[in-house]
Design a protein around this motif. Structure first.
Motif, short mmCIF file in Angstrom:
data_model
loop_
_atom_site.label_atom_id
_atom_site.label_comp_id
_atom_site.label_asym_id
_atom_site.label_seq_id
_atom_site.Cartn_x
_atom_site.Cartn_y
_atom_site.Cartn_z
N ASN A 128 0.82 -1.21 0.00
CA ASN A 128 0.00 0.00 0.00
C ASN A 128 0.86 1.26 0.00
OD1 ASN A 128 -2.34 -1.50 0.01
ND2 ASN A 128 -2.65 -1.37 2.23
N TRP A 129 1.93 1.24 0.78
CA TRP A 129 2.80 2.42 0.83
C TRP A 129 3.52 2.64 -0.49
CZ3 TRP A 129 2.70 6.45 3.74
CH2 TRP A 129 2.18 6.38 5.03
N SER A 130 3.94 1.58 -1.15
CA SER A 130 4.60 1.73 -2.44
C SER A 130 3.62 2.28 -3.48
CB SER A 130 5.19 0.40 -2.91
OG SER A 130 4.17 -0.56 -3.11
N GLN A 131 2.39 1.77 -3.45
CA GLN A 131 1.37 2.28 -4.37
C GLN A 131 1.05 3.74 -4.07
OE1 GLN A 131 -1.79 -0.56 -3.77
NE2 GLN A 131 -1.06 -1.93 -5.38
N ARG A 132 1.01 4.06 -2.78
CA ARG A 132 0.72 5.44 -2.41
C ARG A 132 1.84 6.38 -2.85
NH1 ARG A 132 -1.59 7.17 3.46
NH2 ARG A 132 -3.18 5.72 2.69
N LEU A 133 3.09 5.92 -2.76
CA LEU A 133 4.22 6.75 -3.19
C LEU A 133 4.12 7.05 -4.68
CD1 LEU A 133 6.94 8.12 -2.70
CD2 LEU A 133 8.04 5.90 -3.04
N VAL A 134 3.85 6.02 -5.48
CA VAL A 134 3.71 6.21 -6.92
C VAL A 134 2.56 7.16 -7.22
CG1 VAL A 134 3.16 5.08 -9.11
CG2 VAL A 134 4.74 3.98 -7.49
N ALA A 135 1.43 6.96 -6.53
CA ALA A 135 0.27 7.82 -6.75
C ALA A 135 0.57 9.26 -6.35
CB ALA A 135 -0.92 7.28 -5.97
N THR A 136 1.32 9.43 -5.25
CA THR A 136 1.66 10.78 -4.79
C THR A 136 2.54 11.49 -5.81
OG1 THR A 136 1.52 10.07 -2.49
CG2 THR A 136 2.71 12.11 -2.93
N LEU A 137 3.51 10.78 -6.38
CA LEU A 137 4.35 11.37 -7.42
C LEU A 137 3.49 11.77 -8.63
CD1 LEU A 137 7.46 8.99 -7.28
CD2 LEU A 137 7.31 11.36 -6.46
N GLY A 138 2.53 10.91 -8.96
CA GLY A 138 1.62 11.24 -10.06
C GLY A 138 0.81 12.49 -9.76
N LEU A 139 0.33 12.61 -8.51
CA LEU A 139 -0.43 13.80 -8.13
C LEU A 139 0.45 15.06 -8.18
CD1 LEU A 139 -2.50 12.45 -5.10
CD2 LEU A 139 -3.33 12.94 -7.40
N ALA A 140 1.72 14.92 -7.81
CA ALA A 140 2.63 16.06 -7.86
C ALA A 140 2.84 16.53 -9.31
CB ALA A 140 3.97 15.69 -7.23
N VAL A 141 3.03 15.57 -10.22
CA VAL A 141 3.20 15.92 -11.64
C VAL A 141 1.93 16.57 -12.17
CG1 VAL A 141 3.53 14.98 -13.96
CG2 VAL A 141 4.93 14.14 -12.05
N LEU A 142 0.78 15.99 -11.80
CA LEU A 142 -0.50 16.55 -12.24
C LEU A 142 -0.70 17.96 -11.70
CD1 LEU A 142 -3.05 15.72 -13.82
CD2 LEU A 142 -4.04 15.01 -11.65
N GLY A 143 -0.31 18.16 -10.43
CA GLY A 143 -0.42 19.49 -9.85
C GLY A 143 0.44 20.51 -10.57
N LEU A 144 1.66 20.10 -10.94
CA LEU A 144 2.55 21.01 -11.67
C LEU A 144 1.99 21.34 -13.06
CD1 LEU A 144 6.00 19.48 -10.69
CD2 LEU A 144 5.21 21.79 -10.13
N LEU A 145 1.40 20.34 -13.71
CA LEU A 145 0.83 20.56 -15.04
C LEU A 145 -0.37 21.51 -14.97
CD1 LEU A 145 0.47 19.94 -18.06
CD2 LEU A 145 -0.83 17.91 -17.41
N ILE A 146 -1.32 21.20 -14.10
CA ILE A 146 -2.52 22.03 -14.00
C ILE A 146 -2.17 23.42 -13.47
CG2 ILE A 146 -4.75 22.28 -12.84
CD1 ILE A 146 -5.00 19.25 -12.88
#
Length: 281
Positions: A128-146
Motif C-alpha cells: 500500500n505504501w509503495s502504491q501510495r508513493l507512486v500515486a503521490t508522485l503522479g499527483l505532484a506531476v499533475l499538480g505542476l501541469l494544472i
C-alpha cells in the motif's frame, strides 16, 4: 494604454480560439462521457477533459503572443534557474500550510478521518505504501501541469492583457473573478459556495507574482502545491466534516475554500510573500 474595448476583444478572441481548438477533442469526448457543462463533474471526467485543454494552453498563448507582438517573458516566464527554486518554495509553502490547517482542524474536532475496516497485514502495508508513493508522485506531476497551465493563462497572459487598459489591482480583481467563474463549468450551482474563496485564491496568486518580481514561478509552485495536497487528502485521507459543528468552521464536504480556516490560510500565505520578496532580492 489600450482601451478597455480593445482589451476585451483581444481576451475574447484568445479564449474563443483556445476553446475552439479544445472543442475538436472535447465535443466527441463529452458525448462519450455524457458530460454536461455547469453541472457537478466527476473527478475522472473532469481530468479527462481538462488535460487536453491545458495541454493546448501553451499553443494558444504562443499564437496570441505572435499576433500581439508579445513574449512569454512579458507574462512572467523568465526561464531562469532561480525560477525553479521559486517553484519549489511555493510548492513547499503550500504543502506546509495545508498540513498545518488540516492538523488544526483535526485537533479542534472539526473533521474526522475514517478508520480502515480491518488493519492490513505487514506485506499489504508495504504494498500500500509503495502504491501510495507512486500515486503521490503522479499527483505532484499533475499538480505542476494544472498549476502551470492555469498560472500561464490567468496570472500570466490574462493579467498582462488586462493591465494594458486597467490598473494592476483592477486587472487582478477582474482576472481573479474570471478564474473563479471558470470553475462553475465543472462545479455547477454547487460551486457557488466556493466562488469567494476561489476569487481570493486568484488574488493571492497575483500577489505572489508581484512579490516574485513579475515572474509566475512562485505562484505556479503555490498553485501546484495546493492542488497536490488537496488531491492527496481527498484520495488517501478522505476527511469528513464534523456534523455537530458550524459549516463556516468545518467547510462543505469535498469543497475546499468554504471555511474560515482555508481563507485565513490564503491571507497568511499572502502576508508571508512580503518577507519572501525581501529575502529574494
Amino acid at each position: 494604454m489600450m482601451t478597455a474595448l480593445s482589451t476585451l476583444a483581444i481576451i475574447s478572441s484568445f479564449f474563443a480560439g483556445w476553446l475552439g481548438m479544445w472543442s475538436i477533442i472535447a465535443i466527441p469526448l463529452s458525448l462519450k462521457l455524457k458530460w454536461r457543462p455547469f453541472r457537478p463533474t466527476p473527478a475522472g471526467q473532469k481530468l479527462a477533459l481538462l488535460l487536453p485543454l491545458y495541454l493546448l494552453a501553451p499553443a494558444a498563448i504562443e499564437i496570441a503572443n505572435r499576433q500581439l507582438g508579445q513574449t512569454w517573458a512579458d507574462q512572467g516566464w523568465t526561464g531562469t534557474a532561480a525560477n525553479l527554486v521559486d517553484i519549489g518554495w511555493g510548492w513547499g509553502i503550500a504543502i506546509a500550510g495545508l498540513s498545518l490547517v488540516f492538523t488544526l482542524k483535526r485537533w479542534l474536532g472539526l473533521v474526522t478521518v475514517p478508520a480502515p475496516a480491518t488493519p492490513p497485514a505487514a506485506d499489504s502495508r508495504i504494498k500500500n505504501w509503495s502504491q501510495r508513493l507512486v500515486a503521490t508522485l503522479g499527483l505532484a506531476v499533475l499538480g505542476l501541469l494544472i498549476g502551470g497551465a492555469e498560472e500561464s493563462v490567468f496570472r500570466g497572459w490574462l493579467q498582462t492583457q488586462l493591465e494594458m487598459s486597467a490598473s494592476p489591482w483592477g486587472a487582478a480583481i477582474a482576472a481573479s473573478l474570471l478564474f473563479a467563474l471558470a470553475h462553475l463549468i465543472w462545479d455547477g450551482q454547487a460551486g457557488l459556495w466556493q466562488q469567494p474563496g476561489l476569487w481570493l485564491l486568484g488574488m493571492v496568486l497575483v500577489w505572489a507574482r508581484w512579490m516574485n518580481g513579475g515572474a509566475i514561478a512562485l505562484a505556479w509552485g503555490l498553485h501546484a502545491g495546493w492542488i497536490t495536497g488537496l488531491a492527496y487528502i481527498g484520495e488517501f485521507v478522505r476527511p469528513l466534516p464534523a456534523t455537530d459543528k458550524p459549516m463556516w468552521l468545518t467547510g462543505r464536504p469535498q469543497q475546499p475554500l468554504t471555511d474560515v480556516f482555508d481563507l485565513i490560510l490564503l491571507l497568511l500565505t499572502a502576508l508571508l510573500m512580503i518577507p519572501f520578496a525581501s529575502w529574494r532580492t
